[in-house]
Design a protein around this motif. Structure first.
Motif, PDB file in Angstrom:
ATOM      1  N   MET A 104      18.522 -15.364  21.622  1.00  0.00           N
ATOM      2  CA  MET A 104      18.570 -14.736  20.289  1.00  0.00           C
ATOM      3  C   MET A 104      19.560 -15.476  19.388  1.00  0.00           C
ATOM      4  O   MET A 104      19.294 -15.674  18.199  1.00  0.00           O
ATOM      5  N   ASP A 105      20.700 -15.866  19.965  1.00  0.00           N
ATOM      6  CA  ASP A 105      21.686 -16.618  19.164  1.00  0.00           C
ATOM      7  C   ASP A 105      21.099 -17.947  18.699  1.00  0.00           C
ATOM      8  O   ASP A 105      21.385 -18.421  17.606  1.00  0.00           O
ATOM      9  N   TYR A 106      20.292 -18.542  19.556  1.00  0.00           N
ATOM     10  CA  TYR A 106      19.685 -19.828  19.193  1.00  0.00           C
ATOM     11  C   TYR A 106      18.693 -19.657  18.039  1.00  0.00           C
ATOM     12  O   TYR A 106      18.723 -20.397  17.062  1.00  0.00           O
ATOM     13  N   VAL A 107      17.829 -18.637  18.186  1.00  0.00           N
ATOM     14  CA  VAL A 107      16.735 -18.498  17.203  1.00  0.00           C
ATOM     15  C   VAL A 107      17.216 -17.837  15.912  1.00  0.00           C
ATOM     16  O   VAL A 107      16.796 -18.212  14.826  1.00  0.00           O
ATOM     17  N   LYS A 108      18.058 -16.840  16.038  1.00  0.00           N
ATOM     18  CA  LYS A 108      18.444 -15.987  14.896  1.00  0.00           C
ATOM     19  C   LYS A 108      17.205 -15.408  14.214  1.00  0.00           C
ATOM     20  O   LYS A 108      16.842 -15.757  13.086  1.00  0.00           O
ATOM     21  N   TYR A 109      16.578 -14.490  14.934  1.00  0.00           N
ATOM     22  CA  TYR A 109      15.363 -13.844  14.436  1.00  0.00           C
ATOM     23  C   TYR A 109      15.649 -13.005  13.193  1.00  0.00           C
ATOM     24  O   TYR A 109      16.725 -12.428  13.056  1.00  0.00           O
TER      25      TYR A 109
END
Ligand code: SAH
Ligand code: SF4
Ligand code: F3S
Length: 477
Positions: A360-365
């Motif tokens: 989630m931190d990588y993508v930042k949805y």
């Protein structure tokens, strides 16, 4: 704790309050003599199916009503995705018992995924139910209603390999007159180990693209300005045309293009994309047409490759990240991306959970629909794996996932401040009749003072404030 009970949808925080159940708000104007009340649970495919059911029953002298007390036929179109989705329907049925005792002529039917999953068991367990009808059997409703009127209980739960209801024009229920859903396929062949859908909806089949384009064209002519193409896995849409001697295949990218070409003022959205199937061709088609929204719902379910394997998602963390990178590369940082996540799947360790948070931190949805794992009877996970994560741990992990999503939603929304977006006005804001609301390309709900504008129009809105759920701004000419 769950944010929402369903997730196959293109809705925002604003809409979530209304999600669990949609009743019909406007009564159908019709000369039909009999009254039908229909309530839908679950994903948007179910809501779209209820519109098909209303259309089939109109031919049988039924008109929809929003007043349950005047209906002679009550239909609940149900969801089986998690245990609490079924509980909700069971509670609702309990509430209907006194009504049925008072009005003996009222008939109650269960449609949809719970009907398909439980079949005749539902009649045994819920005495108030007269009729059980699976998602592929709606054309048979008139006959089934006749059986019920003859004093019998009626069941049809046959699943079909062909049924797409392509020829049926849905009656739009609870519509804002601006946005509509179009089912482009039914069923699912994916067999994710946690999921009941392949059992409740049957085999995957795609709908004739010409009937889809026709439906979109008619909607545009009626004043609609946005359509959302629906399927459990839209990227595997495939239609083999037999019109020419040469075999001609229509892919999802082709279909998107066909619908985008209906009119440049008709916005096109779609859901759900499966990470294993979304292709560069689809991404380039989204890029090519201004009226295809730059927004992708790309459920990950977990950030741990070990868990993804047990879930039978057929991609791993690296593959998923590769897809995200490709989306950003082709469609840019602005493209909206949302997720579904399951917390506490069988054998999930703290490390697996941390992998989800770091993904989630990588993508930042921009948004997410997040759920605690709920074991569903007879699914591969129920048969082969142990539901061994205690509830407190599931719920704690879920709360952490939700908290992280809130942070990211806020962060992504803050990036919008000072920018101008083209917004399709969907109606008044829920809070005030002086404000309108609508969404931008990225599916963000935006609220702004109404000026001289009304629903169905496109306006440019400059964003001045935001919360994690909503953007606030004013129209700029
Ligand atoms: N076809 C879509 C998902 C449809 S179901 C896709 O593959 O992405 C909607 C969501 O419900 C899923 O994405 C998943 O996050 C959730 N879900 C499905 N089965 C579940 C279960 N047994 N327990 C908890 N959540 C579940
Ligand atoms: Fe269920 Fe997987 Fe099909 Fe989605 S793709 S409906 S999660 S089996
Ligand atoms: Fe949809 Fe629920 Fe069925 S999510 S497909 S209504 S199980």
């Amino acid at each position: 704790m769950e944010l929402v009970t369903n997730s196959l949808k293109i809705l925002n925080e604003e809409d979530k309050k209304d999600l669990d159940v949609a009743r019909i708000s406007e009564d159908e104007i019709s000369t039909a003599k009999r009254k039908l009340y229909i309530e839908s649970y679950g994903c948007q495919m179910n809501f779209a199916d209820s519109e098909i059911v209303a259309s089939i029953l109109r031919e049988n002298d039924f008109a929809t009503t929003s007043k349950i007390e005047e209906a002679e036929l009550i239909l609940l179109n149900t969801c089986a995705i998690r245990e609490n989705a079924e509980q909700k329907v069971r509670h609702r049925l309990q509430h209907l018992v006194p009504m049925k005792q008072k009005r003996k002529n009222v008939k109650i039917g269960i449609l949809g995924c719970m009907a398909e999953r439980l079949k005749t068991k539902l009649l045994e367990e819920e005495k108030v139910v007269d009729m059980v009808v699976g998602p592929d059997a709606y054309r048979d409703l008139p006959n089934l209603i006749n059986e019920v009127e003859d004093g019998q209980k009626a069941v049809n739960v046959f699943l079909s390999r062909e049924e797409t209801y392509a020829d049926i024009t849905p009656i739009r229920l609870d519509s804002n007159g601006v946005t509509a859903f179009i089912s482009i396929m039914r069923g699912c062949d994916n067999m994710c180990s946690f999921c009941v859908v392949p059992y409740t909806r049957g085999r995957e089949r795609s709908r004739d693209p010409h009937s889809i384009v026709k439906e979109a064209t008619e909607l545009f002519e009626q004043g609609y300005r946005e359509v959302t193409l629906l399927g459990q896995n839209v990227d595997s849409y495939k239609w083999k045309s037999t019109e020419t001697a040469q075999e001609n295949i229509v892919t999802f990218a082709n279909l998107l293009e066909m619908v985008a070409l209906v009119n440049p003022d008709l916005r096109v959205r779609f859901s759900t994309s499966h990470p294993k199937d979304i292709t560069d061709e689809v991404l380039y088609t989204i890029k090519k047409y201004d009226n295809i929204c730059k927004y992708i719902h790309l459920p990950a379910q977990s950030g741990s490759s070990r868990i993804l394997e047990l879930m039978n998602r057929t991609y791993d963390r690296e593959w998923y990240i590769g897809k995200i990178d490709r989306i950003r590369e082709i469609l840019g940082e602005e493209c909206g991306i949302s997720q579904d996540m399951i917390a506490g799947f069988c054998t999930e360790t703290e490390e697996d959970h941390q992998d989800t948070l770091s993904l989630m931190d990588y993508v930042k949805y921009d948004y997410g629909y997040m759920f605690a794992y709920s074991e569903r009877p007879n699914t591969p996970a129920a048969k082969k794996l142990q539901d061994d994560v205690p509830n407190e741990i599931k719920n704690r992990r879920l709360a952490e996932i939700i908290a992280k999503q809130r942070e990211h939603s806020l962060e992504r929304n803050q990036m919008s401040i000072g920018k101008v977006y083209k917004v399709l006005i969907e109606g008044f804001s829920k809070r005030s009749n002086e404000h309108l609301s609508g969404r931008n390309d990225q599916n963000k709900m935006i609220i702004f003072p109404k000026g001289n504008h009304q629903k169905g129009e496109y306006v440019n809105v400059m964003i001045t404030e935001c919360s994690s759920a909503t953007l606030i701004g004013h129209i700029v000419e």
